[in-house]
Design a protein around this motif. Sequence first.
Motif, mmCIF file in Angstrom:
data_model
loop_
_atom_site.group_PDB
_atom_site.id
_atom_site.type_symbol
_atom_site.label_atom_id
_atom_site.label_comp_id
_atom_site.label_asym_id
_atom_site.label_seq_id
_atom_site.Cartn_x
_atom_site.Cartn_y
_atom_site.Cartn_z
ATOM 1 N N SER A 254 -1.818 -4.903 -2.575
ATOM 2 C CA SER A 254 -2.047 -6.212 -2.936
ATOM 3 C C SER A 254 -1.410 -7.065 -1.760
ATOM 4 O O SER A 254 -1.674 -8.345 -1.774
ATOM 5 N N VAL A 255 -0.433 -6.518 -0.914
ATOM 6 C CA VAL A 255 -0.014 -7.366 0.137
ATOM 7 C C VAL A 255 -0.500 -7.083 1.101
ATOM 8 O O VAL A 255 0.194 -7.345 2.571
ATOM 9 N N ALA A 256 -1.286 -5.964 1.495
ATOM 10 C CA ALA A 256 -1.835 -5.449 2.954
ATOM 11 C C ALA A 256 -3.115 -5.401 3.056
ATOM 12 O O ALA A 256 -3.735 -4.254 3.126
ATOM 13 N N PRO A 257 -3.863 -6.633 2.766
ATOM 14 C CA PRO A 257 -5.304 -6.523 3.050
ATOM 15 C C PRO A 257 -5.736 -5.779 4.428
ATOM 16 O O PRO A 257 -6.838 -5.481 4.598
ATOM 17 N N GLY A 258 -4.797 -5.947 5.386
ATOM 18 C CA GLY A 258 -5.083 -5.694 6.687
ATOM 19 C C GLY A 258 -4.861 -4.097 7.412
ATOM 20 O O GLY A 258 -4.832 -3.804 8.126
ATOM 21 N N VAL A 259 -4.532 -3.638 5.934
ATOM 22 C CA VAL A 259 -4.434 -1.989 6.200
ATOM 23 C C VAL A 259 -5.605 -1.117 5.549
ATOM 24 O O VAL A 259 -5.672 -1.149 4.373
ATOM 25 N N PRO A 260 -6.610 -0.637 6.057
ATOM 26 C CA PRO A 260 -7.511 0.081 5.503
ATOM 27 C C PRO A 260 -7.215 1.108 4.555
ATOM 28 O O PRO A 260 -7.967 1.287 3.343
ATOM 29 N N VAL A 291 1.921 1.635 12.899
ATOM 30 C CA VAL A 291 0.647 1.943 13.199
ATOM 31 C C VAL A 291 -0.170 1.779 12.011
ATOM 32 O O VAL A 291 0.478 1.237 10.870
ATOM 33 N N CYS A 292 -1.455 1.688 12.167
ATOM 34 C CA CYS A 292 -2.496 1.595 11.222
ATOM 35 C C CYS A 292 -2.820 0.184 10.493
ATOM 36 O O CYS A 292 -3.102 0.026 9.484
ATOM 37 N N LEU A 293 -2.529 -0.826 11.207
ATOM 38 C CA LEU A 293 -2.633 -2.107 10.898
ATOM 39 C C LEU A 293 -4.020 -2.650 11.449
ATOM 40 O O LEU A 293 -4.139 -2.837 12.686
ATOM 41 N N ASP A 294 -4.882 -3.210 10.720
ATOM 42 C CA ASP A 294 -6.453 -3.495 11.259
ATOM 43 C C ASP A 294 -6.352 -5.244 11.042
ATOM 44 O O ASP A 294 -6.641 -5.347 9.843
ATOM 45 N N PRO A 295 -5.971 -6.050 11.900
ATOM 46 C CA PRO A 295 -6.176 -7.323 11.940
ATOM 47 C C PRO A 295 -7.690 -7.931 11.527
ATOM 48 O O PRO A 295 -7.778 -8.850 10.829
ATOM 49 N N SER A 296 -8.568 -7.303 11.577
ATOM 50 C CA SER A 296 -9.902 -7.465 11.328
ATOM 51 C C SER A 296 -10.200 -7.661 9.825
ATOM 52 O O SER A 296 -11.141 -8.117 9.362
ATOM 53 N N LYS A 297 -9.446 -6.825 9.012
ATOM 54 C CA LYS A 297 -9.470 -6.732 7.701
ATOM 55 C C LYS A 297 -8.554 -7.655 6.840
ATOM 56 O O LYS A 297 -8.637 -7.796 5.793
ATOM 57 N N ASP A 298 -7.721 -8.347 7.686
ATOM 58 C CA ASP A 298 -6.838 -9.322 7.078
ATOM 59 C C ASP A 298 -7.411 -10.617 6.672
ATOM 60 O O ASP A 298 -8.688 -10.947 7.096
ATOM 61 N N SER A 299 -6.837 -11.411 6.023
ATOM 62 C CA SER A 299 -7.302 -12.733 5.545
ATOM 63 C C SER A 299 -7.355 -13.675 6.659
ATOM 64 O O SER A 299 -6.628 -13.495 7.763
ATOM 65 N N HIS A 300 -7.757 -14.729 6.205
ATOM 66 C CA HIS A 300 -7.577 -16.083 7.419
ATOM 67 C C HIS A 300 -6.169 -16.444 7.503
ATOM 68 O O HIS A 300 -6.019 -17.007 8.650
ATOM 69 N N VAL A 301 -5.259 -16.152 6.812
ATOM 70 C CA VAL A 301 -3.934 -16.360 7.140
ATOM 71 C C VAL A 301 -3.002 -15.350 7.700
ATOM 72 O O VAL A 301 -1.878 -15.468 7.787
ATOM 73 N N GLU A 303 -1.959 -12.534 6.639
ATOM 74 C CA GLU A 303 -0.397 -12.118 5.954
ATOM 75 C C GLU A 303 -0.199 -10.596 6.338
ATOM 76 O O GLU A 303 1.165 -10.563 6.617
ATOM 77 N N THR A 304 -0.950 -9.874 6.789
ATOM 78 C CA THR A 304 -0.387 -8.406 7.037
ATOM 79 C C THR A 304 0.142 -8.476 8.294
ATOM 80 O O THR A 304 1.153 -7.644 8.686
ATOM 81 N N VAL A 305 -0.391 -9.174 9.440
ATOM 82 C CA VAL A 305 -0.035 -9.177 10.697
ATOM 83 C C VAL A 305 1.463 -9.642 10.529
ATOM 84 O O VAL A 305 2.420 -9.379 11.481
ATOM 85 N N LYS A 306 1.596 -10.757 9.835
ATOM 86 C CA LYS A 306 2.987 -11.422 9.575
ATOM 87 C C LYS A 306 3.933 -10.458 9.070
ATOM 88 O O LYS A 306 5.046 -10.576 9.496
ATOM 89 N N ILE A 307 3.457 -9.793 8.183
ATOM 90 C CA ILE A 307 4.388 -8.627 7.287
ATOM 91 C C ILE A 307 4.777 -7.795 8.838
ATOM 92 O O ILE A 307 5.973 -7.527 8.731
ATOM 93 N N GLY A 308 3.951 -7.383 9.451
ATOM 94 C CA GLY A 308 4.122 -6.182 10.589
ATOM 95 C C GLY A 308 5.239 -6.985 11.510
ATOM 96 O O GLY A 308 6.099 -6.065 11.916
ATOM 97 N N VAL A 309 5.059 -8.098 12.156
ATOM 98 C CA VAL A 309 6.029 -8.653 12.970
ATOM 99 C C VAL A 309 7.226 -8.999 12.469
ATOM 100 O O VAL A 309 8.454 -8.712 12.815
ATOM 101 N N TYR A 310 7.233 -9.231 11.133
ATOM 102 C CA TYR A 310 8.335 -9.574 10.250
ATOM 103 C C TYR A 310 9.409 -8.165 10.380
ATOM 104 O O TYR A 310 10.728 -8.081 10.377
ATOM 105 N N ALA A 311 8.699 -7.303 9.960
ATOM 106 C CA ALA A 311 9.345 -5.825 9.837
ATOM 107 C C ALA A 311 9.767 -5.504 11.205
ATOM 108 O O ALA A 311 10.904 -4.872 11.173
ATOM 109 N N TRP A 312 9.140 -5.658 12.525
ATOM 110 C CA TRP A 312 9.685 -5.313 13.511
ATOM 111 C C TRP A 312 10.844 -6.114 13.776
ATOM 112 O O TRP A 312 12.018 -5.472 14.287
ATOM 113 N N LEU A 313 11.039 -7.370 13.493
ATOM 114 C CA LEU A 313 12.077 -8.353 13.596
ATOM 115 C C LEU A 313 13.243 -7.957 12.992
ATOM 116 O O LEU A 313 14.323 -7.896 13.278
#
Length: 324
Positions: A254-260, A291-301, A303-313
Amino acid sequence: MNEHFLKQPEWSWNVPLNEKPTYVHHWVKPLSEHDQPFDFILYGAPISRSSISVSGASLYPTEFRRMWKSFATYNLDENVDLSFFHVGDAGDVMMHTTDILLSHQRIQRSTAFLAEHYPNTRTCMIGGDHSTTACAVRGIKEAFPEETIGVLQLDTHLDVRDPNELGPANGTPIRQLIDGRHVMGEHVINIGLHGYFNAKPLIDYANDHGIQMVTLNQARRQGLIKTIKRALDDLAKKVDRIYVTVDMDVLDISVAPGVPASTPGGMSAIELFESLLEIGKHSEVKHIDFVCLDPSKDSHVSETVKIGVYAWLQFITGSILKTK
């Protein structure tokens, strides 16, 4: 070892001169521009041809860097300014267009190069699919052949499928490392397993080789952060260095559309953030990947890429809190 295959990333940001950085895209500098000791080194492994299912995870290192502009270097929750922490971007490993094995060898050699030349610096690899983890750990073992490596894996899957059947795919990295005797099974702890996503023969392999499996339900009952800390402390007693691999499919679908491969019942974003903060605090964690985050599957906002950067920070914040 002087050979590596690191090149300038496809996307990077200009750094204002003579100004204290207040946003991440002004803070992280190319590795070549640093003239002081490094606290942290980042590099990308943009490959997804080795994924069992169709994936655009090779796009993530670029989108990861693009997203830096949306994040400040100040962590309000922890009252921590990241900007004094020296982070160098070593760029991306050059991938061969068609040769997966050659690309994997380049990841291994580039990781070994960084580990050897910066032995006291934490490193972070941004994948790429999960096959990259086996390459990175082999590279670290190459740089430190006398040391034992432990793996903390945040993942919905065991990733112990047979590479003799699938090749060195994203479902096989932990088995590659165990069968190749780079890591002992009892030095692998997987936190995040749940539900109906690991076939019984894979569970049998894990049990036979001593992999410590902690389901997400067990971790929640025991306290997720307590479970993370206990796992790290347990590994630290047995190994010389700890490698953490974060498969973003540990997140709930539900929070990770960018993860196949994300599934129902996975971690919330908050649970992942709190876990990474705790992991960053532990002194024996020397290496990490996402690993395993696919930006092409993410929504227009995105959100999964943002979660990934937040987790790294969050991991960086934990690293700073560790030094205080």
